[in-house]
Structures are given as C-alpha cells and as structure tokens.
Scaffold this motif. Structure first.
Motif, PDB file in Angstrom:
ATOM      1  N   ARG A   1       1.160   4.134  -2.850  1.00 42.87           N
ATOM      2  CA  ARG A   1       0.897   5.552  -2.589  1.00 42.87           C
ATOM      3  C   ARG A   1       2.108   6.383  -2.965  1.00 42.87           C
ATOM      4  N   GLY A   2       3.289   5.837  -2.718  1.00 44.14           N
ATOM      5  CA  GLY A   2       4.499   6.554  -3.098  1.00 44.14           C
ATOM      6  C   GLY A   2       4.546   6.778  -4.600  1.00 44.14           C
ATOM      7  N   ARG A   3       4.167   5.752  -5.343  1.00 43.78           N
ATOM      8  CA  ARG A   3       4.207   5.855  -6.816  1.00 43.78           C
ATOM      9  C   ARG A   3       3.184   6.857  -7.328  1.00 43.78           C
TER      10      ARG A   3
ATOM     11  N   ASP B   1       0.824  -1.209   0.000  1.00 46.38           N
ATOM     12  CA  ASP B   1       0.000   0.000   0.000  1.00 46.38           C
ATOM     13  C   ASP B   1       0.856   1.257   0.000  1.00 46.38           C
TER      14      ASP B   1
ATOM     15  N   GLN C   1       2.744   9.620  -6.420  1.00 45.05           N
ATOM     16  CA  GLN C   1       3.326  10.955  -6.451  1.00 45.05           C
ATOM     17  C   GLN C   1       3.974  11.259  -7.802  1.00 45.05           C
ATOM     18  N   ASP C   2       4.119  10.249  -8.620  1.00 43.70           N
ATOM     19  CA  ASP C   2       4.712  10.462  -9.935  1.00 43.70           C
ATOM     20  C   ASP C   2       3.607  10.855 -10.904  1.00 43.70           C
ATOM     21  N   GLU C   3       3.522  12.179 -11.188  1.00 39.09           N
ATOM     22  CA  GLU C   3       2.366  12.633 -11.962  1.00 39.09           C
ATOM     23  C   GLU C   3       2.446  12.162 -13.405  1.00 39.09           C
ATOM     24  N   SER C   4       3.643  11.891 -13.886  1.00 46.04           N
ATOM     25  CA  SER C   4       3.749  11.476 -15.286  1.00 46.04           C
ATOM     26  C   SER C   4       3.077  10.113 -15.476  1.00 46.04           C
ATOM     27  N   ARG C   5       3.099   9.307 -14.446  1.00 45.23           N
ATOM     28  CA  ARG C   5       2.423   8.027 -14.486  1.00 45.23           C
ATOM     29  C   ARG C   5       0.905   8.230 -14.545  1.00 45.23           C
ATOM     30  N   ARG C   6       0.473   9.269 -13.813  1.00 45.33           N
ATOM     31  CA  ARG C   6      -0.971   9.470 -13.742  1.00 45.33           C
ATOM     32  C   ARG C   6      -1.523  10.063 -15.038  1.00 45.33           C
TER      33      ARG C   6
ATOM     34  N   ARG D   1       3.959   1.592  -0.877  1.00 41.09           N
ATOM     35  CA  ARG D   1       4.701   1.703  -2.127  1.00 41.09           C
ATOM     36  C   ARG D   1       3.798   2.278  -3.232  1.00 41.09           C
TER      37      ARG D   1
END
Ligand code: SF4
Ligand code: SF4
Lengths: 70, 208, 328
Positions: free
Chosen positions: A58-60, A54, A62-67, A56
């Motif tokens: 949530r940490g990911r 969970d 934070q990467d807006e390019s992924r979103r 990890r």
C-alpha cells in the motif's frame, strides 16, 4: 523517622531527571492497557509477514509514477 | 521493522485540505478538534508553499517526556499513541509538541480541557482492535486492516506520503531525482518532474 | 539532537530542489530561504483551521520548556526540597524546640481573632492541597507511579489536577483577604533591625523584642504571601484558564515561573510549618485557639505584649487584635 527521611531523600533523588524514551515498545515496560499489534486481529490472525507485505504494498501504491508508468 | 512516518512534499501540496477533511470524516473527531491541518507559508506571495502537518510520531517524543501520567507509548511501528483513560487533560503535551498536534475538546467552563486527542496514524489506541470503544476514543484503526492513514492514501497530488519510512523516503528520493534542473525548476516541473526527465525515465524502464 | 537532525533533514529534503537553482536564473520569488526561516522560527502563517496558533508550523520553545521542566526544574527542585527538609531536621536535632523560659501564667491574651484564624486556616488548607497536588504533577511520575501503577496513579493525578484547578482561585481569594488583615502589623519597624542582626535569636537563643510580628514573620508575609503568592496566582491563572487565546510560549513561561516559585514557596512553608508546630512551644495554640499565654507573649513579642497590656489596662479598651473578649 530518620529512616523515613533518608528513604524519601533517596527516592526523590532517584526520581529526578529525564528518563530516556526509546522507540522500542516493550510490553511490560508500560503497564497501562497494552495495545495489540496490528496483525493480531481477525483480519490477519497474527500473520505478521502478511501484514508487513500488505502495508508495504500500500505504501508503494503512493508512488504515482509506478502506477502510470507501468 | 517498519517505522511509520509522514512526509509532505511542499512542491506538490496545493492546499486543498482534502487530508484535513478526510481525517475528520474517517475518525468522526469532535467539533474543534483538528488532528491535521494545512499551513501555507507566505500565503498569496509567488512561491508560497503549503505543508500538511499532524503528529509526526517523533522518535524522542517531547509529549511523551512531559506527560505527568506517562500515558504515551510507542508501538512496534514507531507510532506514538496515548491512553485516553489515563489522560488528565493537563495540556503539557500541547506545550511541548513542536507541531501543535495535541488537541483538546473543551468539555468544561473556562476552557477546561478534556482528554487529549491527536493523530493516531490511523492506528487506533489501547483498546481491542475495531471495537466500539476504540473507534469512539481514537477513531478508525486502519493499520490493523493493512491500510495506511487515510490522509496520505487519498492525497490527490501525492504530496502527503505516509507509511514505512523506508518506502516513503524511497518514493520521495526517486521523485526528487526526476525533478527538473536549472530553468526547469519553476512551476510543475519541480513537482512532477520535467518532461524530458519523464521520457528518459520511461526509456530506461523500457530497456530494463 | 537526533530529533533536531531529523527536522533539519526533513526541511532540507523539502528545500533541496529549490536551493539547487542557480541564483542568476531564479526569480526573486523563488528564493524562498526566508519562507523556510519564518516557518522555522515559528512565525504564524496562513491556515484554514481556526484556533490559537494553528498557523504556527513549528514551535521550538516547547523543546526548551521540556528540557527545563524535565531537567533542572525537576532535579534541582527535588534536591532543594530534600535539602530544606534535611536542614530542618538537623536544626531540630541540634536546637530542639524553642521552649518557654518562664512558667506559664495561665493568663491569656487574644492574639488572632476568629476571622483571622478562619482566613489563616483556609489559606493553609488550600495551600497544602495545592502544594501536594502540584508536587504530584512534577514528581508523581517518578515517585508514586512506580508504586501505584498507571491506572491508579492516573486516577489520583486526575483528582489532583481538578483539585489544583479549583482550589487555586480560592487560595488567591484567601491571600488577598489575609493581606488586608495582616498588612498593618507587617510594616517595617525599627526593632526589626535587631532581629536581623541576631537572626532572631534562633541560633543563640537570645531574646529579641518585637511587635505583633517579628521580622521572620514579616519576611514570610512580604516575600512568601505577597510576592510569591501573587506571582504564583497570576502564572497559575494563565495556565488555569486557557480560554483567553494565550499562546503556548506564554503558557510555557507561566509554567516555569509557576513551578519555580511554587517550589520556593513550599520550601519556605516548611520552615513556617516547623516553627509554628514542633519548633516552638505555644506557637500553634495562638493560631488554634486565638489566645496566647502572657509568658509566651512576653518572650516572643515583647513590644506587642507591652502594648496589649497598656491597652487592656485602660477601661473599656478593645483589644488591638479585635478578638471577642467573651470567647472561650
Ligand atoms: S504529539 Fe507532537 S511531540 Fe508528540 S509525537 Fe506527535 S508530533 Fe511528536
Ligand atoms: S494532556 Fe493528557 S496526554 Fe497530554 S500531557 Fe497531560 S495527561 Fe498526558
């Protein structure tokens, strides 16, 4: 008296100096109130793997390019 | 094992102080205590940079080394926490900390210090998780809810990153790779990557 | 070392993109080496958070202070303390207490007035409280904490810290009063030379005449009470009252000065306490009752004794020390 002085001397010498602080928290090493691990509570019921997953995830987030990039 | 870290991208931080406000609100810290603050370097000069700073949860923590009652501890996740029941308010951790993280509510006359308060990485403290005492002394325990620090999670530009050091540094590494080169380095091209770089990136992702 | 590397890595990762730019293309404003240098040396910057030094992003001196306090100050301070204790023990073993050579006469001479004794004992009492609580701040974590455990020790430490903070100003008051009380008799006299040359007869056991205070006592007065006492008080006040907007550098320096001088003070006081109690017969009575035997006065402060005798022999004379004659 002499024994007491010797003991005080040895104790004082032992006590001197900076002790290494390592980044490992060993229960029993610190005798204050021990803190529960973040997965040992009602939400996670000791499921460490789930908690780690969970956090990890949530940490990911934070990467807006992924979103935005999908 | 995860090691929790903060990272603030100075190319992106726009000094909105959202993290400061969110932190104050989340933990209902007393007046005068600021667990997080934003410092702007060369303020007002072109090229100014802002950095949000709080406790950095040092691996070899100076605060921990100098505390005369030894009330600090590292959690398994590398978060530096302290026991407020033991703290005597001597101020030593404040002298030693490189980032000015430890804070004191003034409880007495003549600036007598109360019990030290600092950023907990939203991990509460040595009380039962989510208990009333834990909230009163240390604030919300978001980590035990599977969440990350509120400051980082709500950062609008994603300048402030928090969480497992591996994840955070990976995000930052990818971001840095996309950053424009040469003439592109000025302006938002640096912070968010130059347009061609973004397109190339999308194209690459589309292929794979 | 690791943390320095970490900081460097952090800074480097933050500047890396900026530094990549070829200098020819970069405008002057983008050359932000100075910006990071200023932040690194602790130059105050802008922040909306009000408070002392909130604009300082990184202060490196805390690490210096930590290394000094946890390293040499604790180590050599502890060694010094033990060595002085040991030296006094050895001295006592070899030399024994300084006994009176002649039998006591039973005739008493006033040496310290009631007021002088009150000041001395309030100074001594607050000194002991300050010394013990202060030693606890430096060594308690290593000596008492393993014995007591964290909860009990933190309770003790809190008590010590509050005692230290409140008794400190009292101590300063008492040393100021003591200074004016005793300064007259601590002025350099020619007879002090002889005391220095023979080390006060401490080793040889020889007799050195002196006035009301001999050179050893004068050294304790000027070096201990005045010099160290004032240094400790001033540095202590800087630490005790953090509400004057003093920064961390000042407080780190004050702490180092405070601890170093306090350790010297405590070591000197061990000598003073030794000679005032088990080290010399009759010395404690002087400060306890205010009176000394004529034999004691003649053997330890001969010039003062003669002066007192001379004064007493004159009818209606008031004793120099101002002791109420009717007492005890
Ligand atoms: S309070 Fe300061 S010294 Fe302690 S862990 Fe946090 S940043 Fe490091
Ligand atoms: S203020 Fe509290 S936490 Fe900080 S060093 Fe002193 S006792 Fe320890």
């Amino acid at each position: 008296m002499r024994f007491f002085l010797m003991a005080a001397f040895v104790l004082a010498l032992l006590g001197c100096g900076d002790r290494d602080k390592v980044a490992v928290y060993k229960p029993g090493d610190y005798q204050g109130k021990s803190d529960a691990a973040p997965w040992n509570n009602k939400t996670y019921n000791g499921d460490k793997a789930k908690w780690e997953g969970d956090v990890r995830a949530r940490g990911r987030l934070q990467d807006e390019s992924r979103r935005i990039g999908g | 094992m995860a090691r929790m870290k903060f990272l603030c991208d100075s190319e992106r931080c726009i000094e909105c102080n959202g993290c400061v406000t969110a932190c104050k609100n989340e933990h209902e810290v007393p007046w005068g205590v600021n667990r997080r603050r934003v410092v702007t370097l060369s303020d007002g000069v072109p090229g100014e940079k802002s950095i949000s700073v709080a406790c950095m949860h040092c691996s070899d923590a100076p605060c921990m080394a100098v505390c005369p009652v030894d009330c600090f501890y590292h959690t398994d996740q590398g978060v530096v926490l302290h026991d407020k029941d033991m703290c005597i308010g001597c101020g030593y951790c404040f002298y030693a900390c490189p980032f000015g993280a430890p804070q004191y509510p003034q409880t007495g006359t003549f600036g007598m210090r109360g019990k030290m308060d600092k950023c907990t990485f939203c991990a509460g403290g040595p009380e039962i998780d989510h208990s009333e005492e834990e909230f009163k002394k240390y604030g919300r325990n978001r980590l035990a809810e599977g969440k990350l620090p509120i400051c980082a999670e709500m950062c609008s530009t994603k300048a402030l990153l928090g969480g497992d050091g591996d994840v955070v540094s990976e995000i930052f590494r990818e971001r840095a790779l996309k950053r424009g080169k040469g003439a592109d380095v000025w302006g938002w091209g640096t912070a968010y990557g130059s347009a061609p770089a973004q397109q190339q990136d999308k194209a690459k992702e589309g292929k794979s | 070392m690791k943390r320095i590397l970490f900081l460097l890595a952090l800074c480097a990762s933050l500047c890396v993109t900026a530094a990549d730019a070829p200098p020819a293309q970069a405008p002057a404003a983008h050359n932000n080496v100075k910006l990071w240098q200023d932040a690194r040396v602790g130059q105050p910057q802008f922040t909306t958070v009000r408070g002392v030094e909130t604009g300082v992003l990184i202060q490196s001196n805390g690490e210096t202070w930590r290394e000094l306090r946890n390293g040499p100050m604790t180590l050599y301070g502890g060694i010094l303390f033990c060595v002085v204790l040991g030296a006094i023990a050895v001295f006592y073993k070899l030399r024994g207490a300084i006994k009176l050579k002649a039998p006591m006469t039973g005739r008493l001479i006033p040496r310290f007035s009631y007021f002088e004794r009150t000041v001395h004992w309030s100074m001594a009492g607050s000194f002991v409280i300050l010394a013990l609580s202060g030693l606890n701040m430096l060594f308690g974590k290593h000596l008492l904490l393993p014995l007591f455990g964290h909860s009990l020790f933190s309770w003790l430490a809190a008590l010590c810290k509050n005692l230290h903070n409140f008794v400190g100003p009292l101590f300063l008051c008492s040393i100021v009063v003591a200074f004016f009380l005793f300064v007259k008799d601590n002025i350099w006299r020619a007879s002090d030379w002889q005391w220095i040359r023979t080390a006060g007869g401490l080793i040889s056991g020889g007799h050195v005449p002196s006035w009301r205070f001999n050179f050893g006592e004068k050294a304790w007065f000027w070096f201990g009470l005045v010099l160290i006492g004032l240094t400790i008080s001033i540095s202590g006040f800087v630490l005790d009252f953090p509400n004057f907007e003093q920064g961390r550098n000042i407080m780190q320096t004050a702490n180092i000065v405070h601890v170093v001088f306090a350790l010297m003070f405590i070591c000197m006081s061990l000598g003073h306490i030794y000679i005032g109690t088990i080290g010399m017969e009759g010395a404690l009575d002087a400060m306890r009752t205010g009176y000394v035997d004529e034999t004691w006065a003649r053997e330890h402060h001969e010039l003062w004794f003669e002066e007192q005798q001379h004064k007493m022999s004159q009818p209606g004379a008031v004793p120099a020390s101002g002791a109420p004659a009717a007492q005890s």
